[in-house]
Design an enzyme around this catalytic site. Sequence first.
Site, PDB file in Angstrom:
ATOM      1  N   ALA A   1       0.683  -1.231   0.133  1.00 51.11           N
ATOM      2  CA  ALA A   1       0.025   0.058  -0.050  1.00 51.11           C
ATOM      3  C   ALA A   1       0.899   1.302  -0.174  1.00 51.11           C
ATOM      4  O   ALA A   1       0.187   2.462  -0.376  1.00 51.11           O
ATOM      5  CB  ALA A   1      -0.935  -0.012   1.181  1.00 51.11           C
TER       6      ALA A   1
ATOM      7  N   ASP B   1      -4.742  -8.077 -15.923  1.00 49.32           N
ATOM      8  CA  ASP B   1      -4.320  -7.620 -17.347  1.00 49.32           C
ATOM      9  C   ASP B   1      -4.999  -6.319 -17.572  1.00 49.32           C
ATOM     10  O   ASP B   1      -5.868  -6.251 -17.996  1.00 49.32           O
ATOM     11  CB  ASP B   1      -4.298  -8.662 -18.578  1.00 49.32           C
ATOM     12  N   HIS B   2      -4.209  -5.230 -17.126  1.00 48.56           N
ATOM     13  CA  HIS B   2      -5.052  -4.075 -17.359  1.00 48.56           C
ATOM     14  C   HIS B   2      -5.467  -3.642 -18.707  1.00 48.56           C
ATOM     15  O   HIS B   2      -6.361  -2.717 -18.784  1.00 48.56           O
ATOM     16  CB  HIS B   2      -4.134  -2.938 -16.575  1.00 48.56           C
TER      17      HIS B   2
ATOM     18  N   GLU C   1       4.814   3.096 -27.581  1.00 46.58           N
ATOM     19  CA  GLU C   1       4.956   4.203 -26.559  1.00 46.58           C
ATOM     20  C   GLU C   1       6.134   4.957 -26.729  1.00 46.58           C
ATOM     21  O   GLU C   1       7.153   4.715 -27.298  1.00 46.58           O
ATOM     22  CB  GLU C   1       5.360   3.267 -25.178  1.00 46.58           C
TER      23      GLU C   1
ATOM     24  N   HIS D   1      -0.766  -8.374 -22.831  1.00 51.15           N
ATOM     25  CA  HIS D   1      -1.881  -7.517 -23.496  1.00 51.15           C
ATOM     26  C   HIS D   1      -2.028  -7.786 -24.849  1.00 51.15           C
ATOM     27  O   HIS D   1      -3.207  -7.503 -25.243  1.00 51.15           O
ATOM     28  CB  HIS D   1      -1.087  -6.041 -23.251  1.00 51.15           C
TER      29      HIS D   1
ATOM     30  N   LYS E   1       9.086   0.580 -26.880  1.00 48.80           N
ATOM     31  CA  LYS E   1       9.184   1.910 -26.332  1.00 48.80           C
ATOM     32  C   LYS E   1      10.172   2.971 -27.046  1.00 48.80           C
ATOM     33  O   LYS E   1      10.800   2.366 -28.090  1.00 48.80           O
ATOM     34  CB  LYS E   1       9.951   1.445 -24.860  1.00 48.80           C
TER      35      LYS E   1
HETATM   36  N1  LIG Z   1       3.292   0.895 -10.814  1.00 45.54           N
HETATM   37  C1  LIG Z   1       2.555   0.569 -11.806  1.00 45.54           C
HETATM   38  O1  LIG Z   1       2.151   1.588 -12.665  1.00 45.54           O
HETATM   39  C2  LIG Z   1       2.344  -0.924 -12.208  1.00 45.54           C
HETATM   40  C3  LIG Z   1       2.549  -1.913 -11.255  1.00 45.54           C
HETATM   41  N2  LIG Z   1       2.651  -3.029 -11.440  1.00 45.54           N
HETATM   42  C4  LIG Z   1       2.846  -4.260 -10.584  1.00 45.54           C
HETATM   43  O2  LIG Z   1       2.455  -4.094  -9.271  1.00 45.54           O
HETATM   44  C5  LIG Z   1       3.013  -4.527  -8.457  1.00 45.54           C
HETATM   45  C6  LIG Z   1       3.639  -3.226  -7.558  1.00 45.54           C
HETATM   46  O3  LIG Z   1       4.180  -2.306  -8.497  1.00 45.54           O
HETATM   47  P1  LIG Z   1       4.725  -0.864  -7.811  1.00 45.54           P
HETATM   48  O4  LIG Z   1       3.525  -0.639  -6.966  1.00 45.54           O
HETATM   49  O5  LIG Z   1       5.088  -0.251  -9.033  1.00 45.54           O
HETATM   50  O6  LIG Z   1       6.169  -1.287  -6.639  1.00 45.54           O
HETATM   51  P2  LIG Z   1       6.783  -0.340  -5.555  1.00 45.54           P
HETATM   52  O7  LIG Z   1       7.939  -0.836  -5.739  1.00 45.54           O
HETATM   53  O8  LIG Z   1       6.476   0.881  -5.844  1.00 45.54           O
HETATM   54  O9  LIG Z   1       5.758  -0.837  -4.360  1.00 45.54           O
HETATM   55  C7  LIG Z   1       6.256  -2.148  -3.581  1.00 45.54           C
HETATM   56  C8  LIG Z   1       5.534  -2.242  -2.512  1.00 45.54           C
HETATM   57  O10 LIG Z   1       5.735  -3.611  -1.945  1.00 45.54           O
HETATM   58  C9  LIG Z   1       6.122  -3.400  -0.475  1.00 45.54           C
HETATM   59  N3  LIG Z   1       7.038  -4.159   0.109  1.00 45.54           N
HETATM   60  C10 LIG Z   1       8.389  -4.380  -0.523  1.00 45.54           C
HETATM   61  N4  LIG Z   1       8.760  -5.398   0.270  1.00 45.54           N
HETATM   62  C11 LIG Z   1       8.010  -6.008   1.275  1.00 45.54           C
HETATM   63  C12 LIG Z   1       7.844  -6.839   2.286  1.00 45.54           C
HETATM   64  N5  LIG Z   1       8.957  -7.783   2.453  1.00 45.54           N
HETATM   65  N6  LIG Z   1       6.852  -7.040   3.184  1.00 45.54           N
HETATM   66  C13 LIG Z   1       5.905  -5.906   3.111  1.00 45.54           C
HETATM   67  N7  LIG Z   1       5.802  -4.962   2.020  1.00 45.54           N
HETATM   68  C14 LIG Z   1       6.806  -5.072   1.080  1.00 45.54           C
HETATM   69  C15 LIG Z   1       6.648  -1.749  -0.521  1.00 45.54           C
HETATM   70  O11 LIG Z   1       6.537  -0.969   0.630  1.00 45.54           O
HETATM   71  P3  LIG Z   1       7.633  -0.957   1.944  1.00 45.54           P
HETATM   72  O12 LIG Z   1       8.942  -0.690   1.494  1.00 45.54           O
HETATM   73  O13 LIG Z   1       6.932   0.159   2.899  1.00 45.54           O
HETATM   74  O14 LIG Z   1       7.644  -2.130   2.439  1.00 45.54           O
HETATM   75  C16 LIG Z   1       5.722  -1.093  -1.404  1.00 45.54           C
HETATM   76  O15 LIG Z   1       4.572  -0.716  -0.870  1.00 45.54           O
HETATM   77  C17 LIG Z   1       4.437  -5.187  -9.332  1.00 45.54           C
HETATM   78  O16 LIG Z   1       4.042  -6.408  -9.433  1.00 45.54           O
HETATM   79  C18 LIG Z   1       4.333  -4.512 -10.320  1.00 45.54           C
HETATM   80  O17 LIG Z   1       4.876  -5.212 -11.617  1.00 45.54           O
HETATM   81  C19 LIG Z   1       1.746  -3.344 -12.572  1.00 45.54           C
HETATM   82  C20 LIG Z   1       1.505  -2.745 -13.716  1.00 45.54           C
HETATM   83  C21 LIG Z   1       1.554  -0.998 -13.297  1.00 45.54           C
HETATM   84  O1  LIG Z   2       2.022  -3.543 -18.396  1.00 43.17           O
HETATM   85  C1  LIG Z   2       2.549  -2.807 -19.012  1.00 43.17           C
HETATM   86  O2  LIG Z   2       1.989  -1.839 -19.789  1.00 43.17           O
HETATM   87  C2  LIG Z   2       2.402  -0.506 -19.846  1.00 43.17           C
HETATM   88  C3  LIG Z   2       1.507   0.228 -20.927  1.00 43.17           C
HETATM   89  O3  LIG Z   2       0.244   0.220 -20.814  1.00 43.17           O
HETATM   90  P1  LIG Z   2      -0.636   1.379 -21.300  1.00 43.17           P
HETATM   91  O4  LIG Z   2      -1.990   1.266 -20.727  1.00 43.17           O
HETATM   92  O5  LIG Z   2       0.078   2.778 -21.150  1.00 43.17           O
HETATM   93  O6  LIG Z   2      -0.660   1.114 -22.560  1.00 43.17           O
HETATM   94  C4  LIG Z   2       3.880  -0.639 -20.417  1.00 43.17           C
HETATM   95  O7  LIG Z   2       4.533   0.732 -20.352  1.00 43.17           O
HETATM   96  C5  LIG Z   2       4.588  -1.374 -19.163  1.00 43.17           C
HETATM   97  O8  LIG Z   2       5.983  -1.446 -19.494  1.00 43.17           O
HETATM   98  C6  LIG Z   2       4.200  -2.797 -19.074  1.00 43.17           C
HETATM   99  O9  LIG Z   2       4.399  -3.261 -17.750  1.00 43.17           O
END
Ligand SMILES: NC(=O)C1=CN([C@@H]2O[C@H](COP(=O)(O)OP(=O)(O)OC[C@H]3O[C@@H](n4cnc5c(N)ncnc54)[C@H](OP(=O)(O)O)[C@@H]3O)[C@@H](O)[C@H]2O)C=CC1
Ligand SMILES: O=C1O[C@H](COP(=O)(O)O)[C@@H](O)[C@H](O)[C@H]1O
Length: 495
Positions: A16, A181-182, A220, A244, A344
Amino acid sequence: MTSKNQTSCTIVIFGATGDLAKRKLFPSIYNLYTKGELGEHFAVIGAARREWSHETLREKVEDSLKESKIQVNDDLDDFLTHFHYISLNVTSKESYQNLHSLITEVEGKFSIPGNRMFYLAMAPQFFGTIASYLKSEGLTNETGWNRLMIEKPFGHDLPSAKKLNNEIREAFREDEIYRIDHYLGKEMVQNIEVIRFANAIFEPLWSNRYISNVQITSSETLGVEERGGYYDKSGALRDMVQNHILQMVALLAMEPPIRLSTDEIRSEKIKALRALRPISGDQIDQYFVRGQYGPGAVKNQEVPGYRSEPNVDAESNTETFVAGKLLIDNFRWAGVPFYIRTGKRMAEKSTKIVIQFKDMPMNLYYKSNDEVHPNLLIIHIQPEEGISIVLNGEKLDYSPQTTPVKLDYAHNSTDKLNTPEAYEKLLHDAIKGDATNFTHWDEVALSWKYVDEIDNAWQQKKATQFPNYEAGSMGPKESDHLLAQDGFHWWSLDE
Ligand SMILES: NC(=O)C1=CN([C@@H]2O[C@H](COP(=O)(O)OP(=O)(O)OC[C@H]3O[C@@H](n4cnc5c(N)ncnc54)[C@H](OP(=O)(O)O)[C@@H]3O)[C@@H](O)[C@H]2O)C=CC1
Ligand SMILES: O=C1O[C@H](COP(=O)(O)O)[C@@H](O)[C@H](O)[C@H]1O
């Protein structure tokens, strides 16, 4: 009282404090709340290692709404009271007892009848561990429903995806797992079925009798940003094609389901994916092209090459671009190439599907030097949403010639590039128990099988000389040859 449209549940977000929660999940949950989908009998528990209080989380949620430029109403304070936070390490068994106590507390406080949604917004190496502790420590409830929402990537290849799937299936049934799968949350991806199955003018033409080829582009302008560490081990094939792109192929190619139920739709998508012709090693260059961007200019901004991006190996051979020709060996699609490309640092941010129809058997307007314009159906996924149809009309100059005429029903997207909109829809569906727009394990497995063969073929070959396309271009020239060898060309993204 909860109205019949509202669902009472506790949403536990693992991760979170992370980027996904901030940019996508909190705004989506707020939108669902303001639209009356959540009512008052819900709670959100944020979990991560950071030592936040409930109040810190509420402040972060409020900040995230401001940053997302969401219109906040006077229901905000009430909304925020539903948020709670627990600091935990997901790898420690003891954490789950504390989390269990907090879930029980909020279920009492908001009269929630035990329905639990566990959202894993964390790095994939934790997915199996979390699922298994949720079960072993008794957090999967006996009295309400339990659902696991799981982010990508779902494995790195077929063996790792199988291993992960086995781990989570020890704790959750297939129908309790919502693999995200968004793209399946995007308005116009969902509309593919509507276009096909609710319009009498398209479905009769939807086969090799009338369609000459299908083109899917998802380009992209961004590079790998701060995700170089992940991306350099993944590449465009795993990052975009396995999920996707193949999901869009399945939606375009599947047979009409006998009804619009999750199981029937999934079953047709699975059949389409099973019909994908595997590409053997010696054929790879005729069917797939890989690329990596070098320095260049995107929208007049100078940008570095991939190998100079942060956390990327300076000699990396990871592909940032893929183009491919897919063949679907069934009665409907035999002989129709599905061309795909994604990358990309390309010229445009755009996701578009072009269905090119075959030419008339005898074009009365055809003159040997005239260009023949095929009919096109264009599905605009983003940034515009909608459809266009390219027809031939009469040229207004007294000559017996035709000119392409475009009928447009496209508008600027409110779903701005991977925005909360798609996540809002997916969260909504998962809360309601509708898994149609999530991927079944069989779809994931078939997609990995297809992609692994391409990757193996690439591994066995001498690496392509990278970089081989300039940032800001539409990829390497070999991508054009892929279509030219069949007498086609990529339709411009401006179509
Ligand atoms: N960001 C995006 O736009 C997208 C992300 N995803 C997927 O979503 C997932 C999360 O991505 P994202 O939010 O970017 O990642 P981040 O690195 O920003 O966040 C990771 C989270 O995991 C927590 N965390 C890490 N280790 C632990 C642990 N041992 N115990 C508890 N909490 C932990 C961190 O919090 P803390 O450090 O406080 O523990 C943090 O809240 C990934 O699988 C990513 O591939 C998919 C599509 C888009
Ligand atoms: O899942 C992913 O999608 C994004 C592209 O998503 P879009 O909704 O902006 O088209 C991509 O940038 C990223 O690398 C990939 O992990």
